[in-house]
Design a protein around this motif. Structure first.
Motif, PDB file in Angstrom:
ATOM      1  N   UNK A 223      -6.385 -15.696   5.094  1.00  0.00           N
ATOM      2  CA  UNK A 223      -6.494 -16.950   4.371  1.00  0.00           C
ATOM      3  C   UNK A 223      -5.164 -17.221   3.673  1.00  0.00           C
ATOM      4  N   UNK A 224      -4.894 -18.500   3.454  1.00  0.00           N
ATOM      5  CA  UNK A 224      -3.638 -18.859   2.793  1.00  0.00           C
ATOM      6  C   UNK A 224      -3.719 -18.465   1.322  1.00  0.00           C
ATOM      7  N   UNK A 225      -2.746 -17.651   0.893  1.00  0.00           N
ATOM      8  CA  UNK A 225      -2.768 -17.091  -0.462  1.00  0.00           C
ATOM      9  C   UNK A 225      -1.973 -17.982  -1.402  1.00  0.00           C
ATOM     10  N   UNK A 226      -2.677 -18.717  -2.246  1.00  0.00           N
ATOM     11  CA  UNK A 226      -2.057 -19.561  -3.263  1.00  0.00           C
ATOM     12  C   UNK A 226      -2.487 -19.013  -4.621  1.00  0.00           C
ATOM     13  N   UNK A 227      -1.532 -18.585  -5.431  1.00  0.00           N
ATOM     14  CA  UNK A 227      -1.854 -17.964  -6.714  1.00  0.00           C
ATOM     15  C   UNK A 227      -0.710 -18.180  -7.689  1.00  0.00           C
ATOM     16  N   UNK A 228      -1.031 -18.132  -8.973  1.00  0.00           N
ATOM     17  CA  UNK A 228      -0.003 -18.237 -10.000  1.00  0.00           C
ATOM     18  C   UNK A 228       0.883 -17.001 -10.033  1.00  0.00           C
ATOM     19  N   UNK A 229       0.447 -15.918  -9.379  1.00  0.00           N
ATOM     20  CA  UNK A 229       1.221 -14.677  -9.410  1.00  0.00           C
ATOM     21  C   UNK A 229       2.537 -14.828  -8.664  1.00  0.00           C
ATOM     22  N   UNK A 230       2.598 -15.682  -7.651  1.00  0.00           N
ATOM     23  CA  UNK A 230       3.824 -15.888  -6.880  1.00  0.00           C
ATOM     24  C   UNK A 230       4.031 -17.384  -6.681  1.00  0.00           C
ATOM     25  N   UNK A 231       5.297 -17.754  -6.457  1.00  0.00           N
ATOM     26  CA  UNK A 231       5.617 -19.176  -6.247  1.00  0.00           C
ATOM     27  C   UNK A 231       5.510 -19.582  -4.790  1.00  0.00           C
ATOM     28  N   UNK A 232       5.813 -18.646  -3.873  1.00  0.00           N
ATOM     29  CA  UNK A 232       5.804 -18.991  -2.461  1.00  0.00           C
ATOM     30  C   UNK A 232       4.415 -19.398  -1.993  1.00  0.00           C
ATOM     31  N   UNK A 233       4.364 -20.339  -1.076  1.00  0.00           N
ATOM     32  CA  UNK A 233       3.109 -20.783  -0.459  1.00  0.00           C
ATOM     33  C   UNK A 233       3.116 -20.492   1.034  1.00  0.00           C
ATOM     34  N   UNK A 234       3.917 -19.491   1.425  1.00  0.00           N
ATOM     35  CA  UNK A 234       4.063 -19.158   2.837  1.00  0.00           C
ATOM     36  C   UNK A 234       3.310 -17.900   3.228  1.00  0.00           C
ATOM     37  N   UNK A 235       2.495 -17.347   2.330  1.00  0.00           N
ATOM     38  CA  UNK A 235       1.875 -16.051   2.572  1.00  0.00           C
ATOM     39  C   UNK A 235       0.430 -16.193   3.027  1.00  0.00           C
TER      40      UNK A 235
END
Length: 699
Positions: free
Chosen positions: A20-32
């Motif tokens: 699943x696409x990992x979107x979190x405040x922990x990291x800025x990238x949205x490519x993970x």
């Protein structure tokens, strides 16, 4: 903007089953992309560290171009002398590779690709890097600069790379890293490798970075100390990850206040948030190391740490696992320069809160004039030739002194009035007289005299009563014999040989005394025992279910709220490691303030909210309980909630075995007077079972 649209199209058109696409405040990238299995993790980090999916994704997530069909969208560019390269028409991302050359700096002429996501420049001769070297790579995910000649890192080098996830600087010659080099936000650093450099120190802001990451490698350097150049303080315990600092030159732990921590925050950091791998260092396991071991043992319940952390010094503990060393063996030797008497063995022992001065069998003829300038001295001068036990200034810092098996004839009367001196042992000496001041040894203090012989005198008949009381309190059998003409008489019978008159009080005196006692008892009953009366009445109501006037009980978030003095290490260790673990194991929901409170929140508000959302309360009573303003506020909220809810319960655990007369708070005093408490002594080994039964019957 074009880059962002391109990434969205790639992610949306690619089938990535199991991710699943990992979107979190922990990291800025949205490519993970993160494995779906991370959403199901509830184990090791779930209970203590919180955010188990973040910890899992930080380690197992992969960029979109390394998953599924997207792997064909990345082109590897091997830079040649001509600077030309060939990629297919389907290329979306680029990986620049230029290894095993004599390149000494980042080539400026090649920094033109906004789609570059990986750079591999390992095995070169690069000496310096700056922020401008990489500012043209906004999507850069992986940067490998290992096996180069880089000697310094500035805190502006990477701060523009908000998508940088993996940074490998291992096997360089880095000697210095500026503070806050890796703690920049927004950012996405999850893997930082500084293994095999020549760092001799590291700033605390580059270790506890304040956000979630996976691995931070500082092992195989020459680090011997932590620095805090910015006077940083840990205000909010946030983030976490695995920190590898093994095989360095660390022998002593830093002073936690010097590196910005408090005793409370270091517990959360070491035991619940960051896993420190410290094996392979030459640790000196002395008294200054002792405070860390309980935290390490607690951390081992949550992380795989401590398994290789062995002592190198002292020699007696060499190759012993630090967590396996008995706490009594964590000592600090005291030298002659620190006023340890000649021919004596002196050491500080935190586990027993004492400083031992062992001068036994040292052939001393008088008590030394100077001892270490420390409190809680435990002095052993037994088996010497000392003749006089005289008062010295250091006895005011002494808790116990052993003068047995000497030749003492005279005891200085002033010694008996020293309140800090809890134990005096003078048995097997040549004592021939006892001063009345010996009766000042009371209130938990004790003196051991053994068997002695004195001259009989009616003025000494007080000795019989004192000795009887002494033997009863200490459960021992000191024996004093008095010598009179041609016979010896045990002091218990001395009074039979003394003629004295008994004076009787006049009738009027008894009448006045009786009236005074009646008034006094009535007054005390009204003013002193009002809380006892309330507790008895409450128990009566509960027993006969007279709860009609009690409001409807509201649901509670927690079954039990634990109130205790967090400043006492032994209490904190028992509450966190034993009591809380037991209660949660048998199914109770426990509110533990040092664990569940937000360190950045308003403490008074959290006390009010968490006590209000708890049904029952455990108060661990110690000699310093209610010494702080927050504890007074906390106890006040607990009592008010207890009064409002007849089904609520307060369990008082008398940890320090305090007597009710030593308790100032009348409410707590009432619990002890009525024996509505549990002593921590636990002689029948059923302490935890008693606590469990106390709350079982309330559920």
């Amino acid at each position: 903007m074009e880059i962002c649209v391109l990434l969205v199209l790639v992610i949306s058109k690619t089938s990535n089953a199991g991710y699943f696409k990992w979107i979190t405040k922990a990291v800025s990238t949205q490519n993970l992309m993160c494995p779906l299995s991370c959403k199901e993790i509830t184990g090791l980090y779930g209970h203590f560290g919180g955010a188990p999916d973040i910890k899992c994704c930080a380690y197992r997530s992969r960029p979109i171009w390394l998953i599924g069909k997207s792997t064909s969208s990345i082109c590897e560019l091997y830079l040649k002398n001509s600077g030309t390269y060939h990629c297919s028409k389907n290329t979306i991302f680029y990986k620049i590779i230029h290894t095993n050359t004599y390149m000494t700096s980042i080539p400026k002429r090649l920094l033109h690709s906004n789609q570059t996501v990986e750079i591999d420049f390992k095995f070169n001769k690069i000496e310096n890097i700056t922020g401008s070297d990489f500012e043209c790579f906004p999507l850069l995910d992986t940067l490998d600069l290992s096996f180069n000649k880089i000697s310094k890192l500035e805190n502006t080098t990477f701060f523009k790379l908000k998508n940088l996830r993996r940074l490998d600087l291992s096997r360089n010659v880095i000697q210095y890293i500026e503070p806050r080099t890796f703690s920049y936000r927004p950012g996405s650093l999850l893997f930082i490798n500084l293994r095999g450099n020549i760092l001799i120190s590291v700033d605390v802001t580059n270790v506890f970075v304040g956000y979630w990451f996976s691995k931070l490698y500082f092992d195989f350097n020459r680090i011997s100390k932590f620095t805090n150049q910015l006077h940083w303080k840990m205000e909010n315990v946030s983030g976490g990850g695995d920190i590898f600092m093994g095989h360095n030159n660390m022998s002593h732990l830093p002073n936690i206040s010097d590196i910005g921590f408090t005793r409370r925050s270091i517990v959360k950091i070491i035991s619940f948030k960051y896993s420190l791998r410290l094996g392979g260092n030459p640790w000196f396991c002395d008294c200054k190391f002792a405070w860390f071991v309980p935290l390490l043992k607690l951390a081992r319940k949550n992380f795989d740490v401590g398994g290789r952390m062995v002592c190198k010094y002292p020699i007696s503990l060499r190759e012993t696992l630090a967590v396996c060393v008995p706490e009594d063996l964590f000592v600090c030797n005291i030298s002659v320069e620190q006023k340890c008497p000649l021919s004596c063995n002196c050491f500080e022992q935190p586990s027993k809160k004492r400083v031992v001065v062992n001068c036994s069998h040292s052939r001393k003829y008088k008590i030394p004039s100077a001892f270490p300038q420390k409190a809680n001295l435990d002095i052993d001068l037994s088996h010497n030739f000392i003749m006089i036990f005289e008062n010295r200034a250091y006895l005011n810092r002494t808790v116990a002194i052993n003068l047995s098996f000497n030749k003492i004839k005279v005891l200085d009367p002033l010694v008996f009035s020293i309140q800090t001196l809890k134990i005096i042992n003078v048995e097997n000496n040549q004592i021939t007289d006892i001063h009345r001041n010996i009766q000042l040894v009371q209130n938990g203090r004790k003196i051991v005299i053994g068997n002695i012989t004195i001259e009989c005198s009616c003025r000494k008949k007080w000795i019989a009563n004192w000795l009887e009381n002494q033997n009863r309190l200490l459960v021992r059998h000191d024996r004093i014999v008095c010598r009179q003409i041609n016979e010896e008489l045990i002091t218990f019978y001395m009074t039979d040989n003394c003629i004295f008159r008994k004076k009787y009080l006049a009738y009027e005196q008894y009448l006045i005394l009786g009236s005074f006692l009646i008034v006094l008892i009535a007054t005390l009953t009204r003013l002193i025992f009002k809380y006892e009366i309330y507790l008895l009445f409450r128990k009566f109501r509960h027993k006969f279910k007279l709860n009609v006037i009690n409001p409807v009980e509201q649901s509670s978030t927690f079954d039990i709220y634990i109130s205790f003095s967090e400043d006492k290490e032994d209490i904190s260790k028992w509450v966190i490691g034993v009591l809380t673990t037991h209660l949660e194991t048998i199914g109770f929901k426990v509110c533990l303030p040092p664990r569940d409170f937000d360190l950045g929140g308003v403490h008074v508000d959290q006390i009010m909210n968490y006590t209000a959302s708890s049904k029952n309360y455990v108060v661990v009573l110690s000699d310093d309980y209610l010494k702080t303003q927050y504890q007074v506020i906390e106890w006040g909220h607990i009592w008010n909630k207890y009064k409002r809810n007849i089904n609520s319960n307060i369990l008082v655990i008398n940890y320090d075995m305090l007597h009710s007369k030593n308790i100032k708070d009348q409410r707590l005093k009432a619990f002890l007077r009525l024996q509505y408490s549990i002593d921590f002594s636990n002689f029948d080994k059923k302490l935890l079972k008693k606590i469990e039964n106390e709350f079982r019957c309330k559920r």
